[in-house]
Each structure stands twice: as C-alpha cells, then as structure tokens.
Design a protein around this motif. Structure first.
Motif, PDB file in Angstrom:
ATOM      1  N   ASP A 121       0.757  -1.001   0.012  1.00  0.00           N
ATOM      2  CA  ASP A 121      -0.107  -0.001  -0.168  1.00  0.00           C
ATOM      3  C   ASP A 121       1.089   1.232  -0.167  1.00  0.00           C
ATOM      4  O   ASP A 121       1.784   1.193   0.600  1.00  0.00           O
ATOM      5  CB  ASP A 121      -0.854   0.116   1.473  1.00  0.00           C
ATOM      6  N   ASP A 122       0.619   2.439  -0.803  1.00  0.00           N
ATOM      7  CA  ASP A 122       1.301   3.418  -0.616  1.00  0.00           C
ATOM      8  C   ASP A 122       1.226   4.195   0.609  1.00  0.00           C
ATOM      9  O   ASP A 122       1.814   5.186   0.695  1.00  0.00           O
ATOM     10  CB  ASP A 122       0.965   4.229  -1.849  1.00  0.00           C
ATOM     11  N   SER A 123       0.178   3.946   1.286  1.00  0.00           N
ATOM     12  CA  SER A 123       0.257   4.604   2.420  1.00  0.00           C
ATOM     13  C   SER A 123       0.689   3.858   3.680  1.00  0.00           C
ATOM     14  O   SER A 123       0.544   2.609   4.077  1.00  0.00           O
ATOM     15  CB  SER A 123      -1.305   4.948   2.863  1.00  0.00           C
ATOM     16  N   SER A 124       1.743   4.254   4.244  1.00  0.00           N
ATOM     17  CA  SER A 124       2.448   3.464   5.357  1.00  0.00           C
ATOM     18  C   SER A 124       1.468   3.395   6.544  1.00  0.00           C
ATOM     19  O   SER A 124       1.578   2.479   7.396  1.00  0.00           O
ATOM     20  CB  SER A 124       3.754   4.227   5.828  1.00  0.00           C
ATOM     21  N   VAL A 125       0.638   4.425   6.786  1.00  0.00           N
ATOM     22  CA  VAL A 125      -0.112   4.339   7.972  1.00  0.00           C
ATOM     23  C   VAL A 125      -1.335   3.142   7.740  1.00  0.00           C
ATOM     24  O   VAL A 125      -1.455   2.352   8.508  1.00  0.00           O
ATOM     25  CB  VAL A 125      -1.123   5.673   7.895  1.00  0.00           C
ATOM     26  N   MET A 126      -1.916   3.022   6.527  1.00  0.00           N
ATOM     27  CA  MET A 126      -2.479   1.966   5.896  1.00  0.00           C
ATOM     28  C   MET A 126      -1.827   0.545   6.152  1.00  0.00           C
ATOM     29  O   MET A 126      -2.437  -0.309   6.695  1.00  0.00           O
ATOM     30  CB  MET A 126      -3.051   2.208   4.750  1.00  0.00           C
ATOM     31  N   THR A 161      -9.053  -2.495  -1.152  1.00  0.00           N
ATOM     32  CA  THR A 161      -9.245  -1.355  -2.232  1.00  0.00           C
ATOM     33  C   THR A 161     -10.688  -0.520  -1.703  1.00  0.00           C
ATOM     34  O   THR A 161     -11.413  -0.971  -0.995  1.00  0.00           O
ATOM     35  CB  THR A 161      -9.470  -1.850  -3.731  1.00  0.00           C
ATOM     36  N   THR A 162     -10.497   0.879  -2.055  1.00  0.00           N
ATOM     37  CA  THR A 162     -11.515   1.802  -1.736  1.00  0.00           C
ATOM     38  C   THR A 162     -12.456   1.752  -3.147  1.00  0.00           C
ATOM     39  O   THR A 162     -13.554   2.354  -3.196  1.00  0.00           O
ATOM     40  CB  THR A 162     -11.135   3.099  -1.866  1.00  0.00           C
ATOM     41  N   LYS A 170       0.285  -0.099   8.276  1.00  0.00           N
ATOM     42  CA  LYS A 170       0.232  -0.363   9.874  1.00  0.00           C
ATOM     43  C   LYS A 170      -1.110  -0.940  10.109  1.00  0.00           C
ATOM     44  O   LYS A 170      -1.293  -1.768  11.061  1.00  0.00           O
ATOM     45  CB  LYS A 170       0.902   0.590  10.426  1.00  0.00           C
ATOM     46  N   ILE A 171      -2.112  -0.083   9.861  1.00  0.00           N
ATOM     47  CA  ILE A 171      -3.629  -0.466  10.159  1.00  0.00           C
ATOM     48  C   ILE A 171      -3.712  -1.891   9.734  1.00  0.00           C
ATOM     49  O   ILE A 171      -4.288  -2.793  10.508  1.00  0.00           O
ATOM     50  CB  ILE A 171      -4.457   0.515   9.523  1.00  0.00           C
ATOM     51  N   ASN A 218      -5.069   0.951  -6.090  1.00  0.00           N
ATOM     52  CA  ASN A 218      -4.542   2.563  -6.489  1.00  0.00           C
ATOM     53  C   ASN A 218      -3.232   2.813  -6.057  1.00  0.00           C
ATOM     54  O   ASN A 218      -3.272   3.485  -4.790  1.00  0.00           O
ATOM     55  CB  ASN A 218      -5.707   3.409  -6.293  1.00  0.00           C
ATOM     56  N   MET A 219      -2.009   2.638  -6.602  1.00  0.00           N
ATOM     57  CA  MET A 219      -0.860   3.042  -6.168  1.00  0.00           C
ATOM     58  C   MET A 219       0.036   3.908  -7.293  1.00  0.00           C
ATOM     59  O   MET A 219      -0.323   3.251  -8.563  1.00  0.00           O
ATOM     60  CB  MET A 219      -0.068   1.950  -5.620  1.00  0.00           C
ATOM     61  N   PRO A 220       1.074   4.576  -6.927  1.00  0.00           N
ATOM     62  CA  PRO A 220       1.777   5.223  -7.833  1.00  0.00           C
ATOM     63  C   PRO A 220       2.756   4.072  -8.498  1.00  0.00           C
ATOM     64  O   PRO A 220       2.916   3.069  -7.799  1.00  0.00           O
ATOM     65  CB  PRO A 220       2.596   6.310  -7.226  1.00  0.00           C
TER      66      PRO A 220
END
Lengths: 150, 130
Positions: B9-14, B87-88, B16-17, B59-61
């Motif tokens: 995931d491109d979000s490090s917070v996600m 995914t959203t 970890k979640i 959805n990632m770069p």
C-alpha cells in the motif's frame, strides 16, 4: 433521497467507526470555508459515473491525533504519518461516498490523494460541505466536495 | 497458525493498520513484509514462495495493484501465493480486472477486524494453507 452533505457525513462516520472505533461528534454549526494555509489538506479527484473532488482539511494537531489513533499509539507521530493519515482518510471517505452514490456496476475511478491548493471550482455555490467535531476538544474536520454525474 | 504476509500500500499508515488489524483479528504473524507500490512488492517477494498471503492496494503510484498481480503471476515462486486486493474501489470493473490478473479475493476499505479475518481465512483455506 440523501443530499451530498448527508452522504459525506455518513461516509465520515462509517470511516471513523471502522478505522478508529469511534465517531466524530455532532456536526459543527460554524460556517464552513475553504481551508487557509494553516493545517493539513488532502484531496482526491474522481472520474467515471460521477466526477469531482473531495477535500479533507484539519489542523496539524488534529492530523497528529488522527494518525495516533489510526496507528493505535500514544507516542508522537511524524509529520509524514500525519499527512499520510489525512490522505488515507480522504481516500476512504471518497470511496465510501462514491459507493453511497453509485452501485457496484458503476465505473468510478479515484485518483491518489494530493496535497496542495484546492481546485478553483471547489468552494463555489455547488460545493457540498460537512464539518464535524473531532472527538475530544473543539477541533473540527472539514469535508468539501464537488460531485457531478457524468 | 502463524503466517507470513506481504502488505502492499502506498500509505504507510494503512500498511500498519492492516498489520494491526490482522493481529487484532487473532492471526499470528510470523513475518510482515511491507512495500509502497507494486514494483517494490515484486522486488521483495520475487523469491518468497514461503509467503502465505499478499494483501495489495489497487490504486498506487509507479505500479498499481492490478499490474502487480499480473506481474507476480508470471514469477514461479509467486504463482500460487494468494493475493487479496484491499481497495476503496470495489466496483465490478476493478474486481473483474483483478480477477483476470490473478487476484484471489478482495477486501473493501474500510474494513473491520472481523471482516478482514473472514476474508483471510477464506483465502488461506482456498489455497490449502490452513
């Protein structure tokens, strides 16, 4: 039939209840306005059956608290994590908003969360607003969205 | 059961979640690998046939989740590793593209620990890893 404002609020509440195991409190009554340079802003553009932009804005301290709760920690978080948390919030709320508006057969594509100045069209008369009190204290989360059927 | 998982995931917070939610759901994680996009995921997982599960954003770069799955299925060590898309955008179009590329399942964001556990259990059972 729900208004866009009601859909935004429902999406934000569902996100808080699921990711943070809590909800933002009552809707704020203050007059919304586009965010100033202070604080963190993240926006997601979307295209497809509906197109537009959804923006989330909050103060830096709210973003830090948000990141702490998303990460399940009381330790200080980095600015990068705070920005990331607001971006992910914008991403999830946008996805949920579109799921409320479209059925699964619809085609909607989300862009990546972006920081920076809101697009010029956001803030006009057709902008839908949702301002919610963050749990704990007087701070608020601001959502603004332009949503148009294609 | 203890599992080895790659979270993309491109979000490090996600990322970890997701790891925290897996633990909250009662899964024991022997190893958690993280990658910020499909290309990094391919680099980290290329020779990891011992992975029990890959959870990937769409959805990632750089390289998105669909492209990642398509490329991963060309790699012998990853051909049989289950990949669930997180995914959203759970539309038929995305689900069909993911399935065609070789994804095993999908999980819609936001998710509860209960839902994530149910999906993971189903995927692991389907792949013969339980």
């Amino acid at each position: 039939m729900s208004t866009i404002e009601q859909v935004l609020e429902a999406a934000m509440r569902e996100t808080f209840a699921t990711i943070l195991d809590q909800e933002p409190l009552a809707p704020a009554t203050r007059v919304p306005a586009l965010p100033s340079s202070a604080g963190l802003t993240s926006q997601v553009r979307f295209t497809g059956s509906f197109c537009g932009t959804l923006l989330v804005h909050c103060r830096d301290s709210v973003a830090a608290t948000l990141a702490q709760r998303m990460l399940g920690t009381q330790a200080a978080v980095s600015d990068a994590d705070a920005r990331d948390a607001v971006g992910e919030l914008a991403n999830i709320v946008t996805g949920l908003t579109l799921r409320h508006l479209c059925d699964v057969a619809s085609s909607c594509h989300l862009g990546l969360p972006q920081r920076g100045a809101p697009p010029a069209e956001l803030g006009g008369e057709s902008t839908a607003w949702c301002v919610l009190h963050f749990p704990c204290g007087p701070d608020v989360l601001v959502l603004a969205a332009q949503v148009h059927p294609s | 059961m203890s599992i080895r998982v790659l979270i993309v995931d491109d979000s490090s917070v996600m990322r970890k979640i997701i790891a925290r939610t897996l633990r909250q759901a009662g899964l024991e994680l022997a190893e958690v690998l993280e990658a910020a996009d499909g290309r990094e995921a391919l680099d980290k997982a290329r020779h990891r046939a011992d992975l029990d599960l890959i959870l990937s954003d769409v959805n990632m770069p750089e390289m998105n989740g669909i492209e990642f799955v398509r490329e991963a299925r060309k790699i012998p060590d990853l051909r049989r590793v289950p990949i669930a898309m997180v995914t959203t955008e759970p539309t038929w179009k995305v689900m069909q593209e993911a399935a065609s590329a070789g994804a095993t399942a999908y999980v819609a964001k936001p998710f509860t620990a209960k839902v994530l556990r149910q999906k993971v259990d189903a995927v692991l059972k389907q792949s013969g890893r339980t």
